[in-house]
Design a protein around this motif. Sequence first.
Motif, PDB file in Angstrom:
ATOM      1  N   GLU A   1       0.909  -1.238  -0.109  1.00 44.65           N
ATOM      2  CA  GLU A   1       0.180  -0.048   0.027  1.00 44.65           C
ATOM      3  C   GLU A   1       0.803   1.280   0.106  1.00 44.65           C
ATOM      4  OE1 GLU A   1       0.755  -0.998   4.321  1.00 44.65           O
ATOM      5  OE2 GLU A   1      -0.465  -2.164   2.540  1.00 44.65           O
ATOM      6  N   MET A   2       2.053   1.046   0.521  1.00 43.12           N
ATOM      7  CA  MET A   2       2.842   2.293   0.384  1.00 43.12           C
ATOM      8  C   MET A   2       4.079   2.388  -0.465  1.00 43.12           C
ATOM      9  SD  MET A   2       1.926   4.378   2.826  1.00 43.12           S
ATOM     10  CE  MET A   2       3.244   5.478   3.010  1.00 43.12           C
ATOM     11  N   LYS A   3       3.825   1.401  -1.517  1.00 39.81           N
ATOM     12  CA  LYS A   3       4.851   1.256  -2.721  1.00 39.81           C
ATOM     13  C   LYS A   3       4.751   2.800  -3.684  1.00 39.81           C
ATOM     14  CE  LYS A   3       6.421  -1.521  -6.503  1.00 39.81           C
ATOM     15  NZ  LYS A   3       6.269  -3.028  -7.019  1.00 39.81           N
ATOM     16  N   GLY A   4       5.897   3.324  -3.932  1.00 43.79           N
ATOM     17  CA  GLY A   4       5.860   4.535  -4.651  1.00 43.79           C
ATOM     18  C   GLY A   4       5.413   5.861  -3.916  1.00 43.79           C
ATOM     19  N   LYS A   5       5.174   5.589  -2.682  1.00 44.65           N
ATOM     20  CA  LYS A   5       4.588   6.786  -1.841  1.00 44.65           C
ATOM     21  C   LYS A   5       5.788   7.194  -0.777  1.00 44.65           C
ATOM     22  CE  LYS A   5      -0.089   5.376  -2.021  1.00 44.65           C
ATOM     23  NZ  LYS A   5      -1.293   6.606  -1.978  1.00 44.65           N
ATOM     24  N   VAL A   6       5.683   8.282  -0.173  1.00 50.25           N
ATOM     25  CA  VAL A   6       6.560   8.985   0.581  1.00 50.25           C
ATOM     26  C   VAL A   6       6.047   8.439   1.884  1.00 50.25           C
ATOM     27  CG1 VAL A   6       7.182  11.142   1.761  1.00 50.25           C
ATOM     28  CG2 VAL A   6       6.736  11.186  -0.474  1.00 50.25           C
ATOM     29  N   VAL A   7       7.031   7.811   2.534  1.00 47.30           N
ATOM     30  CA  VAL A   7       6.980   7.151   3.813  1.00 47.30           C
ATOM     31  C   VAL A   7       7.305   7.986   5.316  1.00 47.30           C
ATOM     32  CG1 VAL A   7       7.874   4.998   5.414  1.00 47.30           C
ATOM     33  CG2 VAL A   7       7.355   4.971   2.882  1.00 47.30           C
ATOM     34  N   ALA A   8       8.278   8.821   4.794  1.00 51.42           N
ATOM     35  CA  ALA A   8       8.828   9.569   5.726  1.00 51.42           C
ATOM     36  C   ALA A   8       9.395  11.200   5.170  1.00 51.42           C
ATOM     37  CB  ALA A   8       9.875   9.001   6.707  1.00 51.42           C
ATOM     38  N   GLU A   9       9.352  11.965   6.053  1.00 54.47           N
ATOM     39  CA  GLU A   9      10.024  13.341   5.579  1.00 54.47           C
ATOM     40  C   GLU A   9      10.983  13.546   6.331  1.00 54.47           C
ATOM     41  OE1 GLU A   9       7.368  16.876   3.714  1.00 54.47           O
ATOM     42  OE2 GLU A   9       7.090  16.750   5.936  1.00 54.47           O
ATOM     43  N   VAL A  10      12.411  13.988   5.674  1.00 50.84           N
ATOM     44  CA  VAL A  10      13.679  14.119   6.397  1.00 50.84           C
ATOM     45  C   VAL A  10      13.553  15.645   6.638  1.00 50.84           C
ATOM     46  CG1 VAL A  10      16.001  13.774   6.303  1.00 50.84           C
ATOM     47  CG2 VAL A  10      14.458  12.006   5.726  1.00 50.84           C
TER      48      VAL A  10
END
Length: 188
Positions: free
Chosen positions: A159-168
């Motif tokens: 479900e998170m493939k190609g999506k932003v997981v975390a913002e550095v």
Amino acid sequence: MTKDNKSSAANQTEDVKGMDINNDENMAGDQQVNEQGAEDGEIEKLRAEVQELKDKYLRQAAEFDNFKRRNAKERIELIQTAGKEVINDLLDVLDDSERAQKQMEETNDVQQIKEGVQLVFNKLRNTLTAKGLKPIESLHKDFNVDQHEAITEIEAGEEMKGKVVAEVQKGYYLNDKIIRFAKVVVGR
């Protein structure tokens, strides 16, 4: 008519013919002089016109150079003072920060310190937002190379493939133009 008379009449005829030729030559010469005078007048008129056009051109070129110099000077002044308004607004936030720092030194009440720091942060965000700064919303959104800079990829599930997981590091728009890309971790 006698021979002398014939000779005299012939001479007179030649003289008349010579006069006619001389008159024609004189008339042609006068005409050439008149034409030459007309040409000289025309040449002088053209020279005056060329001189006038040269003068106009030089004035126009000088005026354009002055415009370029004035425009460059105004641009430099604008660049040097462009941040003045923002800095003036941020001085209020700096004043609040100094008061919060002074309060932190004088009190041990953690709740009061948190509230003071939160007020300063909110004022800073509101000031920058009023100047056109807007954060790029990235978390759980599709990765977009026009807005994001991928730092790394991690396994994050289907479900998170190609999506932003975390913002550095947060990215920002200034008046709808990206001034800093968001540095993100992308799911694979």
